[in-house]
Design an enzyme around this catalytic site. Sequence first.
Site, short mmCIF file in Angstrom:
data_model
loop_
_atom_site.label_atom_id
_atom_site.label_comp_id
_atom_site.label_asym_id
_atom_site.label_seq_id
_atom_site.Cartn_x
_atom_site.Cartn_y
_atom_site.Cartn_z
N PHE A 164 0.81 -1.22 0.00
CA PHE A 164 0.00 0.00 0.00
C PHE A 164 0.85 1.27 0.00
CE2 PHE A 164 -2.31 -3.37 2.27
CZ PHE A 164 -3.41 -3.51 1.43
N LYS A 219 -6.43 -4.61 -2.09
CA LYS A 219 -5.63 -3.57 -2.73
C LYS A 219 -6.45 -2.77 -3.75
CE LYS A 219 -2.46 -1.00 -4.17
NZ LYS A 219 -1.06 -1.02 -4.40
N GLY A 268 -9.22 19.55 -6.78
CA GLY A 268 -8.23 20.14 -7.67
C GLY A 268 -8.34 19.54 -9.05
N CYS A 275 -0.67 4.40 -10.32
CA CYS A 275 -1.53 3.42 -9.63
C CYS A 275 -3.02 3.68 -9.78
CB CYS A 275 -1.17 3.36 -8.15
SG CYS A 275 0.44 2.63 -7.89
N ARG A 345 4.03 9.98 -14.60
CA ARG A 345 3.11 9.06 -15.28
C ARG A 345 1.67 9.55 -15.08
NH1 ARG A 345 4.54 3.44 -12.77
NH2 ARG A 345 5.04 4.83 -11.04
C1 UDX Z 1 -1.69 5.42 -4.31
C2 UDX Z 1 -2.26 4.90 -2.98
O1 UDX Z 1 -2.44 6.00 -2.07
C3 UDX Z 1 -1.32 3.86 -2.38
O2 UDX Z 1 -1.85 3.35 -1.16
C4 UDX Z 1 -1.13 2.76 -3.39
O3 UDX Z 1 -0.22 1.79 -2.88
C5 UDX Z 1 -0.62 3.31 -4.72
O4 UDX Z 1 -1.50 4.33 -5.18
P1 UDX Z 1 0.22 7.17 -4.97
O5 UDX Z 1 0.03 6.77 -6.40
O6 UDX Z 1 1.61 7.35 -4.44
O7 UDX Z 1 -0.46 6.09 -4.01
O8 UDX Z 1 -0.56 8.54 -4.82
P2 UDX Z 1 -1.59 9.20 -3.77
O9 UDX Z 1 -0.89 9.84 -2.64
O10 UDX Z 1 -2.68 8.25 -3.47
O11 UDX Z 1 -2.16 10.39 -4.69
C6 UDX Z 1 -2.79 10.08 -5.94
C7 UDX Z 1 -3.20 11.32 -6.67
O12 UDX Z 1 -4.34 11.91 -6.07
C8 UDX Z 1 -2.17 12.43 -6.79
O13 UDX Z 1 -2.18 12.90 -8.13
C9 UDX Z 1 -2.66 13.48 -5.81
O14 UDX Z 1 -2.24 14.77 -6.15
C10 UDX Z 1 -4.17 13.31 -5.92
N1 UDX Z 1 -4.92 13.74 -4.73
C11 UDX Z 1 -4.68 13.17 -3.52
C12 UDX Z 1 -5.92 14.69 -4.85
O15 UDX Z 1 -6.18 15.22 -5.94
N2 UDX Z 1 -6.64 15.06 -3.75
C13 UDX Z 1 -6.42 14.52 -2.53
O16 UDX Z 1 -7.10 14.90 -1.57
C14 UDX Z 1 -5.40 13.55 -2.41
#
Ligand code: UDX
Length: 450
Positions: A164, A219, A268, A275, A345
Amino acid sequence: MANKAPLRITVIGTGYLGATHAAAMAELGFDVLGLDISAEKVALLERGETPMYEPGLEELLRKHVAGHEGSSGRLRFTTSYEEVGEFGDVHFVCVNTPQKHGEYACDMSYVDSAIDALAVHLHRPALVVGKSTVPVGSAARLAARLAELAPVGEEAELAWNPEFLREGFAVQDTLHPDRIVVGVRSERAEQQLREVYAKPLAEGSPFVVTDFPTSELVKTSANSFLATKISFINAMAEVCEAADGDVAKLAEAIGYDDRIGKKFLRSGIGFGGGCLPKDIRAFMARAGELGASEALTFLREVDSINMRRRAHMVELTRQALGGTLLGTRIGVLGATFKPDSDDVRDSPALNVAGQLHLQGAQVTVYDPKGMENARAIFPTLGYAPSAVEAVRGADVVLHLTEWREFQQLDPAVLGEAVAVRRLLDGRNTLDPALWRKENWTFRALGRPTA
Ligand code: UDX
């Protein structure tokens, strides 16, 4: 059994997940052998370097990779499956599962070939642990394949242990996971995984033991929930814009209800990265194969709300520039899909910058870590070495990735550089009052214009 030798661990695939996992296993005290089919990647990791930016990871590698001064020497890398088969008691499979070209489904070819290549070298009892994100049903199929190909037969056992970790927090998330989920078919597999994770378990990480399909589904459903939460608040932003409401206030207010919670409610330009987008699509595709597609049709809506954000940002920019992008100058702050990462990506920021450029604007981008990767994907955009240089002469400034550095920008200093003091906040993390005080026209998605 008393005094038995500590488990020896291998990690197959040393991308984001694997490199972090291998270093973390060494930090937990195990002897670890990492495998990658790319000799270049192995050489890089042996130097204690990583192909991506991830806070703390290079330090952790150098602390353990053999040959570095003062290192524990517990971590080595190889390209040989034979060596891995001989060395390990527990083999973690961490290869990637990208979206298939032209389809929603997940491409399992890397996982399949890793299992095949490893299995034939398993001459003694071993536990193979899948960590990659896979379509439900894969573990059962791979367990059979493993037993069929391995010289030890059924003594080569499979378990599933989804990962995760979040980019930007990968080391922390791996060493101190908020939960450990294992899909197992035997007591022995469970015990070995308890041994691997003894330290985080002693710290209090919850340990959830379940069957193969549930562990795989945990997951994909966790990522679907997170994606849904973001698209939910972005849908509210659309309504707020129509009704003159303020989505940031709305998120704050509903977030105080701890059944809802305030995290992942930042509106936003939406989610991106390696992912969430591909995982929700692969989940829909798999549900379709299982005859359960109706259960996940809402994810199609989650996906389209998310993709609409990018188009909306482009339209707001066009509006701010009086109806045309042609010949305008745009300064873009941010290129990565999230801060503290160099990953571009499926980045909403880069996607918006690219669309504006393709529609005739002159776009200059600055990102603290993502410049090189952005340039490789979008070589035709302009790139500047700092925020001030990116916005020099700009008719509008777009804030598209929420780096802390951008929250600390001085609106007065930037004001001197731009042609027009006009800013669009695509991440809702800048303080409107601060910018308006310096005479900027400040507009944020889902928030009132003044
Ligand atoms: C995600 C999951 O959080 C993680 O548990 C999994 O293992 C892999 O996928 P990650 O891809 O690192 O992790 O990104 P995450 O922090 O989840 O953010 C995803 C996207 O959502 C980013 O583009 C972020 O900017 C956006 N986001 C996040 C928002 O637009 N608003 C939010 O409130 C939070």
